[in-house]
Scaffold this motif. Structure first.
Motif, PDB file in Angstrom:
ATOM      1  N   LEU A   1       1.093  -1.063   0.174  1.00 42.57           N
ATOM      2  CA  LEU A   1       0.354   0.104   0.327  1.00 42.57           C
ATOM      3  C   LEU A   1       0.746   1.300  -0.249  1.00 42.57           C
ATOM      4  CD1 LEU A   1      -2.704  -1.117   2.465  1.00 42.57           C
ATOM      5  CD2 LEU A   1      -3.174  -0.781   0.108  1.00 42.57           C
ATOM      6  N   ARG A   2       2.570   1.246   0.557  1.00 40.38           N
ATOM      7  CA  ARG A   2       2.790   2.440   0.565  1.00 40.38           C
ATOM      8  C   ARG A   2       3.169   2.544  -1.032  1.00 40.38           C
ATOM      9  NH1 ARG A   2       8.304   3.128   1.258  1.00 40.38           N
ATOM     10  NH2 ARG A   2       8.913   1.541   0.827  1.00 40.38           N
ATOM     11  N   ARG A   3       3.885   1.561  -1.355  1.00 40.92           N
ATOM     12  CA  ARG A   3       4.654   2.055  -2.473  1.00 40.92           C
ATOM     13  C   ARG A   3       4.025   2.008  -3.822  1.00 40.92           C
ATOM     14  NH1 ARG A   3       9.796  -0.823  -4.159  1.00 40.92           N
ATOM     15  NH2 ARG A   3      10.404  -1.649  -1.969  1.00 40.92           N
TER      16      ARG A   3
ATOM     17  N   SER B   1      -3.286   8.170 -16.801  1.00 40.61           N
ATOM     18  CA  SER B   1      -1.817   8.440 -16.073  1.00 40.61           C
ATOM     19  C   SER B   1      -2.197   7.609 -15.466  1.00 40.61           C
ATOM     20  CB  SER B   1      -2.992   9.571 -15.033  1.00 40.61           C
ATOM     21  OG  SER B   1      -3.840   9.426 -14.439  1.00 40.61           O
ATOM     22  N   ALA B   2      -1.262   7.830 -13.690  1.00 41.65           N
ATOM     23  CA  ALA B   2      -0.924   6.722 -13.050  1.00 41.65           C
ATOM     24  C   ALA B   2      -1.539   6.744 -11.962  1.00 41.65           C
ATOM     25  CB  ALA B   2       0.346   8.235 -11.990  1.00 41.65           C
ATOM     26  N   PRO B   3      -1.363   5.471 -10.951  1.00 40.66           N
ATOM     27  CA  PRO B   3      -2.964   5.513 -10.311  1.00 40.66           C
ATOM     28  C   PRO B   3      -2.715   6.514  -9.122  1.00 40.66           C
ATOM     29  CG  PRO B   3      -1.620   3.391 -10.323  1.00 40.66           C
ATOM     30  CD  PRO B   3      -0.890   4.002 -11.324  1.00 40.66           C
ATOM     31  N   LEU B   4      -3.905   7.566  -8.907  1.00 41.48           N
ATOM     32  CA  LEU B   4      -4.424   8.468  -8.314  1.00 41.48           C
ATOM     33  C   LEU B   4      -3.824   7.617  -7.056  1.00 41.48           C
ATOM     34  CD1 LEU B   4      -8.300   9.114  -9.985  1.00 41.48           C
ATOM     35  CD2 LEU B   4      -5.204  10.549  -9.935  1.00 41.48           C
ATOM     36  N   PRO B   5      -3.623   8.629  -5.722  1.00 41.53           N
ATOM     37  CA  PRO B   5      -3.711   8.392  -4.304  1.00 41.53           C
ATOM     38  C   PRO B   5      -4.667   8.047  -4.048  1.00 41.53           C
ATOM     39  CG  PRO B   5      -2.157  10.165  -4.836  1.00 41.53           C
ATOM     40  CD  PRO B   5      -2.395   9.775  -6.354  1.00 41.53           C
ATOM     41  N   ALA B   6      -4.601   7.289  -2.950  1.00 43.17           N
ATOM     42  CA  ALA B   6      -5.489   6.627  -2.123  1.00 43.17           C
ATOM     43  C   ALA B   6      -6.207   7.634  -0.800  1.00 43.17           C
ATOM     44  CB  ALA B   6      -5.600   5.339  -1.117  1.00 43.17           C
TER      45      ALA B   6
END
Length: 487
Positions: free
Chosen positions: A169-171, A301-306
């Motif tokens: 999850l951190r990465r 785009s890159a995955p969005l932060p949760a």
């Protein structure tokens, strides 16, 4: 004589003769598929009855002139479907409990009917699981199964799995959590049920649960099944309409939301709405359940932060709910809840009452797989595969008369609004052998007319065939909605 025409009378026992006719079945494709279809037919016609032994894979392969691996693959498929039964040290037989698993249907009186058409299931959300089993997967399970099995599984899950999941999850999601704040679950619905029971002290009927309208049907049904009051909340093309959320005594106790990829319409909640949502939750003491079901599968785009990455991991309001069903396979039935610290005791108490649903070997295997970095590599491969699929789907659906394609920035499904009546489109596709979901089922009341279909689990050829039918059947014969497409 070709293999497809080969006929053999194979004696499984002195009393039973099994006529195998590879190629005579209406099912085409690889040899294991054809062989499984022929055996399935023989069982259905009671040529083979419950309890009858079937030939050994080596003997049947020799008589048919095919590889033993093809016979083993056919047998494995029939074992999985419940047609066959096997146990160590004994012959493989037709399942003695066959009539329970596959009840016989009475034959209609009159002319023989044509063989039923094979349905291509395009249910949304199903991943491409064919490539999951590889060296890293096998090594993870081999290592897990060789470890001692006399230990008791901790209520919230194995510490090594919780550590590995927190590192993932951190990465991948920019969420930093203490592993002791993570609970292993038996998937999304089981995790949501656990949380509702924990928040309500075992009496979920007193809860008011906000859900997106439209939203994911299976999770939306959980609160109602537990007796809670469900409060539909509107969304638009950017996700949940935060400014319209109820306040004061009308505010729900809990809110289920998909901020990174709204299901099914596809919107992503922008940062200003996320911040307002968190402020609203703090002000009205609402727990937010962030359903992170396919957020890593983003293509534009890159995955969005949760959303949980913006919240306080100690006294915050966001619970991150996730599973491995979309990126790996639903067969694992394994997920997690990433909890703020204040909620951990209540969830631990509820879990102690219910028991840990995920076995020791599975938890060790998933921990090994995560810890090796294999999931990150698999995710990248699948993202590239699905990105190509998404491009193909958008190109095929663009310009359909009287239809509108919703944005497809991520996920494993497409949403197509149609001017034609939804029930007609779904029924005609079913008659043509394509199973899709009606768009209206994602609303609790009246909603848009159209279809939702998945593009993850089908082969390239199957998807190509399905898209050609969808573009023809979904088209309106008269001018309707303005056609538009995802970017």
């Amino acid at each position: 004589m070709s293999l497809g025409q080969y006929v053999v009378g194979m004696r499984a026992t002195p009393e039973i003769t099994i006529p195998i006719r590879l190629g005579s079945s209406s099912v085409g494709g690889p040899i294991p598929v054809r062989l499984a279809a022929d055996l399935r037919r023989l069982i259905g016609e009671t040529v083979l009855s419950p309890g009858d032994p079937v030939p050994s894979s080596r003997a049947l392969a020799a008589h048919l002139g095919i590889s033993r691996g093809s016979v083993v693959a056919a047998y494995d498929q029939l074992l999985a479907e419940g047609y066959l039964s096997a146990s160590p040290g004994r012959s493989t037989v037709v399942n003695p409990q066959l009539r329970r698993v596959h009840p016989r249907r009475s034959r209609p009186v009159g002319p023989a009917r044509a063989t039923p058409r094979r349905m291509l299931d395009l249910s949304p959300g199903r991943p491409w699981a064919v490539d999951v089993v590889g060296p890293a997967w096998k090594a993870a399970w081999r290592q897990a199964s060789s470890a001692p099995v006399d230990a008791v599984v901790p209520a919230l899950g194995l510490p090594e799995l919780r550590r590995a999941w927190c590192e993932h999850l951190r990465r991948m999601r920019a969420v930093v959590h203490d592993p002791t704040h993570l609970a292993v679950t038996g998937g999304g619905r089981e995790g949501f049920t656990l949380l509702l029971l924990a928040l309500a002290g075992g009496t979920p009927s007193r809860l008011r649960v906000g859900v997106e309208e439209p939203g994911y049907p299976s999770l939306r049904r959980v609160p109602a099944l537990l007796g809670a009051t469900v409060v539909p909340l509107a969304v638009d093309e950017r996700g949940l309409r935060v400014t319209d959320l109820p306040t004061g005594s009308d505010a729900p106790d809990l809110l289920l939301v998909t901020p990174s990829h709204q299901y099914p319409l596809g919107g992503s909640l922008p940062i200003d709405r996320r911040q307002r949502l968190l402020e609203w939750a703090r002000r009205h003491d609402v727990v937010i359940v962030e359903d992170d079901y396919d957020s890593e599968l983003r293509y534009t785009s890159a995955p969005l932060p949760a959303l949980a990455a913006l919240d306080d991991p100690v006294d915050g309001k966001v619970v991150l709910l996730g599973t491995l069903s979309k990126i790996l396979t639903p067969a694992l039935a394994t997920g997690f809840l990433a909890l703020p610290a204040w909620l951990v005791p209540a969830v631990a108490e509820a879990r102690a009452d219910l028991g840990q649903p995920v076995g020791m070997v599975t938890q060790r295997a998933v921990a090994n797989y995560l810890g090796s970095g294999a999931l990150r590599l698999h995710t990248q491969r699948m993202r590239n595969r699905y990105r190509r699929r998404r491009t193909h789907v958008v190109a095929a659906l663009t310009g359909i008369p009287g239809a509108r394609v919703h944005p497809m920035d991520g996920g494993l499904h497409a949403v197509l609004e149609t001017a034609r009546p939804e029930d007609e489109v779904v029924a005609e596709l079913a008659a043509a052998g394509i199973a899709v979901s009606p768009l209206s089922q994602y609303w609790s009341g009246s909603g848009s007319s159209g279809i939702v279909f998945g593009f993850g689990a089908a082969s390239d050829a199957e998807l190509e065939h399905a898209l050609s039918l969808i573009t023809t059947i979904a088209a309106s014969p008269e001018p309707g909605l303005d056609a538009s497409s995802a970017p």
